[in-house]
Design a protein around this motif. Structure first.
Motif, PDB file in Angstrom:
ATOM      1  N   GLU A 274      16.957  -0.631   4.493  1.00  0.00           N
ATOM      2  CA  GLU A 274      16.393   0.687   4.204  1.00  0.00           C
ATOM      3  C   GLU A 274      14.880   0.676   4.370  1.00  0.00           C
ATOM      4  N   PRO A 275      14.320   1.709   5.020  1.00  0.00           N
ATOM      5  CA  PRO A 275      12.862   1.788   5.160  1.00  0.00           C
ATOM      6  C   PRO A 275      12.192   1.990   3.806  1.00  0.00           C
TER       7      PRO A 275
ATOM      8  N   GLU B 171      11.649   9.015  13.456  1.00  0.00           N
ATOM      9  CA  GLU B 171      11.412   7.766  14.175  1.00  0.00           C
ATOM     10  C   GLU B 171      10.746   6.729  13.266  1.00  0.00           C
ATOM     11  N   MET B 172       9.868   7.202  12.378  1.00  0.00           N
ATOM     12  CA  MET B 172       9.088   6.288  11.541  1.00  0.00           C
ATOM     13  C   MET B 172       9.766   5.947  10.222  1.00  0.00           C
ATOM     14  N   GLY B 173      10.950   6.481   9.993  1.00  0.00           N
ATOM     15  CA  GLY B 173      11.724   6.074   8.830  1.00  0.00           C
ATOM     16  C   GLY B 173      11.432   6.801   7.540  1.00  0.00           C
ATOM     17  N   VAL B 174      10.878   8.008   7.601  1.00  0.00           N
ATOM     18  CA  VAL B 174      10.685   8.801   6.382  1.00  0.00           C
ATOM     19  C   VAL B 174      12.033   9.006   5.698  1.00  0.00           C
TER      20      VAL B 174
ATOM     21  N   VAL C 130      -6.926   2.915  -1.324  1.00  0.00           N
ATOM     22  CA  VAL C 130      -6.181   3.447  -2.472  1.00  0.00           C
ATOM     23  C   VAL C 130      -4.804   2.811  -2.569  1.00  0.00           C
ATOM     24  N   LEU C 131      -4.143   2.685  -1.418  1.00  0.00           N
ATOM     25  CA  LEU C 131      -2.743   2.267  -1.395  1.00  0.00           C
ATOM     26  C   LEU C 131      -2.544   0.784  -1.659  1.00  0.00           C
TER      27      LEU C 131
ATOM     28  N   ILE D 228       0.884   3.640   5.850  1.00  0.00           N
ATOM     29  CA  ILE D 228       1.835   3.266   4.792  1.00  0.00           C
ATOM     30  C   ILE D 228       2.838   2.253   5.320  1.00  0.00           C
ATOM     31  N   GLY D 229       3.349   2.487   6.534  1.00  0.00           N
ATOM     32  CA  GLY D 229       4.303   1.551   7.117  1.00  0.00           C
ATOM     33  C   GLY D 229       3.708   0.178   7.328  1.00  0.00           C
ATOM     34  N   ALA D 230       2.456   0.132   7.809  1.00  0.00           N
ATOM     35  CA  ALA D 230       1.795  -1.156   8.031  1.00  0.00           C
ATOM     36  C   ALA D 230       1.551  -1.877   6.709  1.00  0.00           C
TER      37      ALA D 230
END
Length: 271
Positions: free
Chosen positions: A83-84, A108-111, A191-192, A254-256
């Protein structure tokens, strides 16, 4: 390397989507649109294809029938796709075409979740993407993107909601991380990163809610309401980005930030 090569071969197969769960091997009837797609690609009976149900499962097997109104695949192997990261995109009600483009790229990016929010400046956009019929178009675009990209997780689509109601009802994502794209905030990654580094009590990845405004941005009152509800302001740099550009750029960051050595698809059952 073998696993990566195996996954590359899997994604290279012609793909299809089935709206019913892939729980076991066996014949799988596919719809007229898929049959048309297969004919356009000049597939023939016996060709191997890939089928996903959008809930993390991929089935593979040979094409056994191909007609004008349907096609059948004999699923001989089922795999689970990891799961993404659990990202919920709070997409603004905005221009139709740009929203459809964003829907495609988000799939495509897995949202994992797609929630359209109507803000004050959404009302001045025309033509804007909203309503049940538009949501069906968003879903269709996401399905096509899922097939093309080799993904297995279709985003969950929520109904349109007023931004004010969302803030009042759900607040700042108490069980995870709530981010607001705001040109006046600190850099998104700054922040993240520390938030992702915090240990999770249950060991699960924290859920991330990402909010952004429509054309013209959010009003000062809307920004204040989101921040008051627990959203952390963050920026993507000094330039003013269109909402769809900002969303994709933020999703990439966020993905990276989440990227680790992800396992490849693993077989769970075979005929």
């Amino acid at each position: 390397m073998v696993e990566r090569a195996d996954r590359a071969s899997l994604i290279a197969l012609p793909g299809a989507y089935t709206p019913t769960a892939l729980q076991s091997t066996g014949p799988r009837l596919l719809d007229e649109e898929t049959a048309h797609h297969f004919r356009v690609r000049r597939l023939v009976v016996g060709d191997m294809v890939r089928v996903t149900d959008g809930s993390g499962v991929i089935g593979t097997g040979p094409l056994t029938t191909l007609g004008k109104r349907s096609a059948t695949v004999e699923v001989i192997e089922i795999r689970h796709e990891p799961e993404p990261p659990p990202v919920r995109l709070l997409v603004p009600v905005a221009d139709r075409d740009r929203t459809l483009w964003l829907a495609e790229k988000s799939a495509e990016m897995g949202v994992r979740e797609w929630t359209p929010l109507s803000w004050h400046r959404s009302r001045s956009v025309s033509p804007r993407g909203e309503g049940e019929s538009f949501r069906a178009r968003v879903r269709a675009r996401m399905v096509a993107a899922l097939i093309q990209s080799g993904g297995a997780w279709l985003p969950h689509l929520y109904e349109d909601m007023a931004g004010e109601k969302f803030v009042a009802d759900q607040g700042g994502n108490d069980d995870g991380i709530a981010l607001l794209l705001d040109a006046n905030g600190p850099p998104l990654l700054a922040v993240l990163a520390p938030l992702l580094d915090r240990p999770s009590p249950d060991g699960e990845q924290p859920r991330i809610a990402l909010a952004l405004g429509p054309e013209g941005g959010l009003t000062e009152a809307e920004v204040a309401a989101l921040v008051g509800a627990g959203f952390r302001s963050c920026s993507l740099g000094p330039r003013v980005l269109r909402f769809e550009t900002a969303a994709i750029a933020a999703l990439a960051v966020i993905g990276a930030a989440h990227t680790k050595d992800e396992p490849a698809c693993s077989p769970v059952s075979q005929a």
